[in-house]
Motif scaffolding. Structure first.
Motif, PDB file in Angstrom:
ATOM      1  N   SER A 178       0.826  -1.202   0.000  1.00 29.34           N
ATOM      2  CA  SER A 178       0.000   0.000   0.000  1.00 29.34           C
ATOM      3  C   SER A 178       0.861   1.254   0.000  1.00 29.34           C
ATOM      4  CB  SER A 178      -0.935   0.000   1.213  1.00 29.34           C
ATOM      5  OG  SER A 178      -0.186  -0.115   2.419  1.00 29.34           O
ATOM      6  N   ALA A 179       1.934   1.270   0.797  1.00 30.12           N
ATOM      7  CA  ALA A 179       2.815   2.442   0.850  1.00 30.12           C
ATOM      8  C   ALA A 179       3.555   2.628  -0.460  1.00 30.12           C
ATOM      9  CB  ALA A 179       3.806   2.302   2.005  1.00 30.12           C
ATOM     10  N   PHE A 180       3.953   1.540  -1.091  1.00 30.73           N
ATOM     11  CA  PHE A 180       4.679   1.627  -2.361  1.00 30.73           C
ATOM     12  C   PHE A 180       3.804   2.225  -3.455  1.00 30.73           C
ATOM     13  CE2 PHE A 180       6.035  -0.130  -6.448  1.00 30.73           C
ATOM     14  CZ  PHE A 180       7.387   0.171  -6.437  1.00 30.73           C
ATOM     15  N   ILE A 181       2.554   1.785  -3.544  1.00 34.30           N
ATOM     16  CA  ILE A 181       1.655   2.265  -4.596  1.00 34.30           C
ATOM     17  C   ILE A 181       1.185   3.687  -4.311  1.00 34.30           C
ATOM     18  CG2 ILE A 181      -0.540   1.884  -5.760  1.00 34.30           C
ATOM     19  CD1 ILE A 181       1.617  -0.154  -6.465  1.00 34.30           C
ATOM     20  N   VAL A 182       0.711   3.934  -3.109  1.00 27.98           N
ATOM     21  CA  VAL A 182       0.161   5.250  -2.773  1.00 27.98           C
ATOM     22  C   VAL A 182       1.247   6.312  -2.776  1.00 27.98           C
ATOM     23  CG1 VAL A 182      -0.936   6.592  -0.947  1.00 27.98           C
ATOM     24  CG2 VAL A 182      -1.782   4.307  -1.493  1.00 27.98           C
ATOM     25  N   GLY A 183       2.430   5.968  -2.294  1.00 27.72           N
ATOM     26  CA  GLY A 183       3.522   6.934  -2.229  1.00 27.72           C
ATOM     27  C   GLY A 183       4.368   7.003  -3.478  1.00 27.72           C
ATOM     28  N   GLY A 184       3.975   6.302  -4.537  1.00 31.25           N
ATOM     29  CA  GLY A 184       4.724   6.347  -5.788  1.00 31.25           C
ATOM     30  C   GLY A 184       6.084   5.676  -5.707  1.00 31.25           C
ATOM     31  N   GLY A 185       6.263   4.796  -4.733  1.00 33.60           N
ATOM     32  CA  GLY A 185       7.516   4.064  -4.614  1.00 33.60           C
ATOM     33  C   GLY A 185       8.648   4.838  -3.973  1.00 33.60           C
ATOM     34  N   GLU A 186       8.401   6.075  -3.519  1.00 32.62           N
ATOM     35  CA  GLU A 186       9.458   6.910  -2.953  1.00 32.62           C
ATOM     36  C   GLU A 186       9.139   7.424  -1.555  1.00 32.62           C
ATOM     37  OE1 GLU A 186      12.398   7.437  -4.062  1.00 32.62           O
ATOM     38  OE2 GLU A 186      12.176   6.398  -5.976  1.00 32.62           O
ATOM     39  N   GLY A 187       7.991   7.065  -1.027  1.00 33.06           N
ATOM     40  CA  GLY A 187       7.662   7.511   0.325  1.00 33.06           C
ATOM     41  C   GLY A 187       6.701   8.671   0.406  1.00 33.06           C
ATOM     42  N   GLY A 188       6.194   9.134  -0.732  1.00 31.61           N
ATOM     43  CA  GLY A 188       5.218  10.209  -0.730  1.00 31.61           C
ATOM     44  C   GLY A 188       5.829  11.563  -0.430  1.00 31.61           C
ATOM     45  N   ALA A 189       4.949  12.573  -0.335  1.00 32.22           N
ATOM     46  CA  ALA A 189       5.397  13.934  -0.053  1.00 32.22           C
ATOM     47  C   ALA A 189       6.002  14.016   1.337  1.00 32.22           C
ATOM     48  CB  ALA A 189       4.209  14.901  -0.172  1.00 32.22           C
ATOM     49  N   MET A 190       7.202  14.584   1.421  1.00 35.06           N
ATOM     50  CA  MET A 190       7.912  14.764   2.696  1.00 35.06           C
ATOM     51  C   MET A 190       8.075  13.431   3.440  1.00 35.06           C
ATOM     52  SD  MET A 190       6.144  18.334   3.982  1.00 35.06           S
ATOM     53  CE  MET A 190       7.133  18.373   5.480  1.00 35.06           C
ATOM     54  N   ASP A 191       8.194  12.343   2.678  1.00 39.09           N
ATOM     55  CA  ASP A 191       8.367  10.994   3.244  1.00 39.09           C
ATOM     56  C   ASP A 191       7.264  10.650   4.236  1.00 39.09           C
ATOM     57  OD1 ASP A 191      10.600  10.427   1.759  1.00 39.09           O
ATOM     58  OD2 ASP A 191      12.023  11.003   3.322  1.00 39.09           O
ATOM     59  N   SER A 192       6.058  11.143   3.983  1.00 40.76           N
ATOM     60  CA  SER A 192       4.956  10.926   4.922  1.00 40.76           C
ATOM     61  C   SER A 192       4.447   9.495   4.907  1.00 40.76           C
ATOM     62  CB  SER A 192       3.795  11.878   4.589  1.00 40.76           C
ATOM     63  OG  SER A 192       3.371  11.697   3.240  1.00 40.76           O
ATOM     64  N   THR A 193       4.714   8.744   3.833  1.00 37.45           N
ATOM     65  CA  THR A 193       4.320   7.336   3.779  1.00 37.45           C
ATOM     66  C   THR A 193       5.538   6.438   3.562  1.00 37.45           C
ATOM     67  OG1 THR A 193       3.841   7.550   1.407  1.00 37.45           O
ATOM     68  CG2 THR A 193       1.998   7.823   2.935  1.00 37.45           C
ATOM     69  N   LEU A 194       6.679   6.873   4.080  1.00 40.45           N
ATOM     70  CA  LEU A 194       7.906   6.093   3.942  1.00 40.45           C
ATOM     71  C   LEU A 194       7.931   5.008   5.014  1.00 40.45           C
ATOM     72  CD1 LEU A 194      10.651   5.818   2.442  1.00 40.45           C
ATOM     73  CD2 LEU A 194      11.634   7.241   4.247  1.00 40.45           C
ATOM     74  N   PHE A 195       7.291   3.883   4.712  1.00 38.64           N
ATOM     75  CA  PHE A 195       7.307   2.774   5.647  1.00 38.64           C
ATOM     76  C   PHE A 195       8.711   2.169   5.712  1.00 38.64           C
ATOM     77  CE2 PHE A 195       2.571   1.391   5.679  1.00 38.64           C
ATOM     78  CZ  PHE A 195       2.225   2.660   6.098  1.00 38.64           C
ATOM     79  N   TYR A 196       8.993   1.480   6.799  1.00 38.73           N
ATOM     80  CA  TYR A 196      10.315   0.883   7.000  1.00 38.73           C
ATOM     81  C   TYR A 196      10.666  -0.063   5.853  1.00 38.73           C
ATOM     82  CZ  TYR A 196      14.271  -0.955   9.685  1.00 38.73           C
ATOM     83  OH  TYR A 196      15.530  -1.300  10.111  1.00 38.73           O
TER      84      TYR A 196
END
Length: 299
Positions: free
Chosen positions: A234-252
């Motif tokens: 979910s984090a990879f798809i929603v965050g575009g594979g980079e962690g999203g804006a300001m790494d807000s969805t950068l899962f471990y």
């Protein structure tokens, strides 16, 4: 153990061991050997194109002292786990209580509620979630009724993580089924005795239902915490594979993936993986330690 004893055990269990041998081979090839190799690589610099170079504890020192994205990924993941898992289990527990009341069409409702757990986490569901909470998604149409300005909820760093938490809560089917099975095992004579003593529904819940289900709650809590720490798709798809804006969805796990397959730092990624194992083991241990105070067994 002497060779004669081993030989007798082999003769006695040879057919069982023969049928179990594919499992043993699978664990060895796809489990134990990769773990040993990963542990070795965590002490090296390795980019997959050159031979590993031994660097000792340098990877771990870099992660724990100089890597700000590591700290961000750990923060995001812990927020995801500590907010999402309790809400998911609360939803699962509530619906299990409702379904346990013998409603009409119980099997149908049980199957419907379990479907999200079968579908996710998957790429298709993650893409659907990104569309729902996108700038032109269904969620904006609903909030627009209340006069809330439309925006991309998955792109906004203040709300993107919470859209993933909602996705985690939505996948409550598996713990719900386990809670429902636990409710079926609560002895009915306890409720009858409580009714004869004048206990009401609330008193029965807090003195019978919940204490009897605390072992089930502990099991669900441990399993969902482990799964949440390993969330990735979910984090990879929603965050575009980079962690999203300001790494807000950068899962471990997403950060581990970036270091391994985007930057080809396999040694560094292996160190991250082993630190994740230690983190999960720590939280699991703390749950077991705390369970002595709130988990009740029939004995």
């Amino acid at each position: 153990m002497s060779s004669s004893v081993l030989y007798k055990l082999w003769i006695k269990n040879k057919y069982a061991l023969l049928f179990l041998s594919p499992w043993f081979v699978g664990v060895l090839i796809f489990g134990l050997i990769p773990m040993v190799v990963s542990l070795y690589l965590s002490f090296t610099t390795y980019n997959m194109f050159e031979a590993p170079t031994w660097t000792g504890l340098d990877n771990y020192a870099e992660i724990l002292t100089n890597d700000t994205r590591f700290l961000q990924s750990l923060k995001v993941t812990i927020l995801y786990v500590f907010i999402g898992v309790p809400l998911q289990l609360a939803m699962a527990f509530l619906l299990a209580l409702v379904l346990n009341r013998g409603l009409w069409g119980l099997s149908l409702f049980r199957a419907m509620f379990y479907v999200p757990s079968l579908l996710g986490p998957s790429v298709a569901i993650a893409i659907l979630w990104r569309q729902i909470f996108g700038s032109e998604g269904l969620f904006n149409h609903v909030t627009g009724i209340f006069g809330i300005a439309p925006k991309s909820w998955v792109a906004d760093p203040t709300t993107s993580l919470y859209t993933l938490i909602v996705l985690l809560i939505w996948q409550f089917g598996s713990p719900m089924i386990i809670f429902l099975a636990g409710l079926k095992q609560v002895p009915q004579d306890l409720y009858e005795s409580a009714s004869m003593d004048g206990a009401g529904a609330v008193s029965k819940f807090f003195h019978i239902t919940f204490p009897m289900l605390t072992p089930i709650l502990l099991f669900n809590l441990i399993m969902q915490v482990i799964n949440a720490f390993q969330a990735f798709t979910s984090a990879f798809i929603v965050g575009g594979g980079e962690g999203g804006a300001m790494d807000s969805t950068l899962f471990y796990t997403l950060y581990l993936y970036i270091r391994a397959f985007n930057q080809f730092e396999m040694g560094y990624a292996s160190a991250l993986a082993w630190l994740l194992l230690i983190i999960i083991a720590f939280f699991t241990y703390m749950l077991f330690v705390s369970s002595k105070k709130w988990v009740h067994y029939e004995s």
